[in-house]
Scaffold this motif. Sequence first.
Motif, PDB file in Angstrom:
ATOM      1  N   THR B  45       0.842  -1.154  -0.133  1.00  0.00           N
ATOM      2  CA  THR B  45       0.098   0.098  -0.006  1.00  0.00           C
ATOM      3  C   THR B  45       0.756   1.378  -0.140  1.00  0.00           C
ATOM      4  OG1 THR B  45      -1.726  -0.966   1.020  1.00  0.00           O
ATOM      5  CG2 THR B  45      -1.935   1.066   1.246  1.00  0.00           C
ATOM      6  N   GLN B  89      -8.883   0.058  -1.112  1.00  0.00           N
ATOM      7  CA  GLN B  89      -9.443  -1.019  -0.128  1.00  0.00           C
ATOM      8  C   GLN B  89     -10.542  -0.983   0.472  1.00  0.00           C
ATOM      9  OE1 GLN B  89      -5.619  -1.769   2.100  1.00  0.00           O
ATOM     10  NE2 GLN B  89      -6.275  -3.935   2.897  1.00  0.00           N
ATOM     11  N   ASP B 166      -6.289  -1.215  -4.796  1.00  0.00           N
ATOM     12  CA  ASP B 166      -5.635  -1.509  -3.573  1.00  0.00           C
ATOM     13  C   ASP B 166      -6.335  -2.939  -3.092  1.00  0.00           C
ATOM     14  OD1 ASP B 166      -3.911  -1.921  -1.526  1.00  0.00           O
ATOM     15  OD2 ASP B 166      -4.401  -0.007  -0.354  1.00  0.00           O
ATOM     16  N   GLU B 167      -5.980  -3.827  -3.254  1.00  0.00           N
ATOM     17  CA  GLU B 167      -6.631  -4.928  -2.656  1.00  0.00           C
ATOM     18  C   GLU B 167      -8.226  -5.074  -3.147  1.00  0.00           C
ATOM     19  OE1 GLU B 167      -5.380  -6.788   0.688  1.00  0.00           O
ATOM     20  OE2 GLU B 167      -3.731  -5.698   0.495  1.00  0.00           O
TER      21      GLU B 167
HETATM   22 MG   LIG Z   1      -2.521  -2.677   1.863  1.00  0.00          MG
END
Ligand SMILES: [Mg+2]
Lengths: 249, 269
Positions: B45, B89, B166-167
Amino acid sequence: MILNKSLDSFGNYCMFMWRSIGVPEKWKVFFRRYMDEMAKLGIDSIPLILIVSLFIGSLCTILIKLNINNPLLPRYTVGLTTREIILLEFSSSILCLILSGKIGSNIASEIGTMRVTEQIDAIDIMGINSANFLVMPKVLGLITIMPFLVTICMATSLFGGYLICVLTSIVDPKTYIFGIQTMFIEWYVWFALIKSLFFAFIISSISSYYGYTVQGGSIEVGKASTNAVVMSNIMILVVDVILTKLMLQ
Amino acid sequence: MIEVKGVEKSFDDVGGRRQVLFGINATFYDGKTNLIIGQSGSGKTVLVKNIVGLFRPDVGQILYDGRDITMMDRKQLKELRKEIGMLFQGSALFDSETVLGNVMFPLMMFSSMSQDEQRERAQFCIDRVNLTGSENKYPSELSGGMQKRAAIARAISLNPKYLFCDEPNSGLDPTTSIVIDELLSDITHEFGITTIINTHDMNSVMGIGENIVFINKGHVGWIGNKDEIYNQDNDDLNNFVYATDLFRDVRRYRLVHGYQKSKQQTADS
Ligand SMILES: [Mg+2]
Ligand SMILES: Nc1ncnc2c1ncn2[C@@H]1O[C@H](COP(=O)(O)OP(=O)(O)OP(=O)(O)O)[C@@H](O)[C@H]1O
């Protein structure tokens, strides 16, 4: 140590406010948000203001009557003193202290939640100045609406005093009305309105700052909104003393 | 194409500074799904936030088709940001807006389209992520997977050249994960976007990894694609790849058959 930390926070606060000053990306969007904030922060607070003012106004009247049962003082003193208290202190400073609990925690938790859920990052990533986008409408909205709230508060409080006179006849209503008109100084009204502009700025900007700088999760958001209210209250009192000294002497 | 050159990043920590990224070098290609993989806490991240400019690296360059983001002033950065879409995320949808409002938001802020055109474009993006019918729902009324898709729709509404995720499938079930992965992969190829996906989900790696950068404790541990990831002898990467039960058997099998064979081949040649 504490001094160091406070200076640090103050510096950060100034930098944050500096960053939030700027021309909005889109005036149309800004204007819509500005109107929304006025409604949310201002109009929605009116019921609270009405209730608090009505009661404080009547309480003032009762308590003053209780304390100046002196035959040497004219009977209209009750109305006059109530008016002075309402105009000089209650309608602006005390009202803002009360409102800071509602508005301050609202702003801090809203912006804080946006911070921890990365919504602020999302705004930044789009190339929008998030401080400006989020904070400006709140600050300007509250500053615009605050004088109206103060005016409503003044009227309701004085009406509260009148109501208690009618209901309990502790003072003759006519004497009360005469009292609140006697030796009226218009400047006091302006004084309250001007003070309220400063307080509106304090509440909205400090709460925004605490919300914007949250790090962590929902617990921190809770802490930030408490801190925002405490700090706004302290600053309101400090500025109140300064302004009163400057403007009334 | 995004080139990351010698990027280092450290943070203030109790008792000094703690370095998170150490001399990262990597290239991310147009029209490809570029994956950044690595264990939790390895710095994925942080790397992505450096690339998009939410953090500034201590040293190093990050070139967006030759333009160095670390040297940009605020105005240039703003221009570049209009070419970037990002999926966070936690989706990061605006709670106070409906799905349509969220997708229209970037258009409203930056495009010169009329209201109707904006709506049309937003509807196109919403349809593209199969959220037709949920336009007027609020984020709190959507499931996690639907929120992700709405966030993808918002990220692509301005036709970005670079898309960061992000994810994208953390907290989603395997089926929904695959839907999201395929969606991202399709969008990437369809619009020729430089997509960078940050993940520790091996399903995604095997499914859509066209260019994989493995980050190990802040260093680049390995670079390759999803086919090469089987045929390598990087111990850290193997520990990561074969960490799940499902893959442990594969690893055991490969240790006996495939892995040695491939070593044999390299020895022969
Ligand atoms: Mg992360
Ligand atoms: N803003 C920050 N300040 C200080 N340290 C940070 C910050 N952000 C991340 N770190 C540290 O950097 C390290 C890497 O974090 P990062 O979030 O990049 O991990 P990750 O690889 O994305 O993990 P995950 O897969 O769990 O998301 C962690 O040890 C974290 O504590």
